[in-house]
Design a protein around this motif. Structure first.
Motif: not given
Length: 116
Positions: A33-56
């Motif tokens: 269910g992660c893709f309900a709020c997230h996407d790999i590279s585009r913003q949805k209601s939650g941050p894109p996974f690539k932004a999470v990767a850059k941050e952490y």
């Protein structure tokens, strides 16, 4: 015989767990269910996974921090960070997800492996 049995059991275990390979892991994340709020590279209601990767990526406590966010939930973490990455988060709170710690670790490791 013992070595053969061990190899077979390990093979079954490895096959039954989602791998960290791209499409298999994407399907696993989708099922959770992660893709309900997230996407790999585009913003949805939650941050894109690539932004999470850059941050952490590269932070010593990244896996532990993100696993805790997934398994316990988090609040307001991306409100300030979203400006840094050029998007607006529409969600203040990420509820606790129904995944095991081991599943969360696999998800986090996949996210951190994404290219910038």
């Amino acid at each position: 015989m013992k070595k053969y049995l061990t190899a077979v059991l390990l093979g079954i275990g490895i096959i039954s767990l989602p791998s960290l390979a791209g499409e298999d892991m994407k399907e696993f994340i989708k099922k959770k269910g992660c893709f309900a709020c997230h996407d790999i590279s585009r913003q949805k209601s939650g941050p894109p996974f690539k932004a999470v990767a850059k941050e952490y990526k590269g932070k010593p406590d990244a896996v532990k921090t993100l696993v805790t966010s997934i398994t316990s939930g988090s609040m307001g973490k991306w409100q300030g960070l979203s400006k840094k990455y050029g998007f607006k988060v529409n969600m203040m709170y990420m509820p606790r997800q129904h995944v095991t710690k081991e599943e969360a670790e696999k998800i986090v490791k996949y996210i951190l492996s994404l290219e910038k």
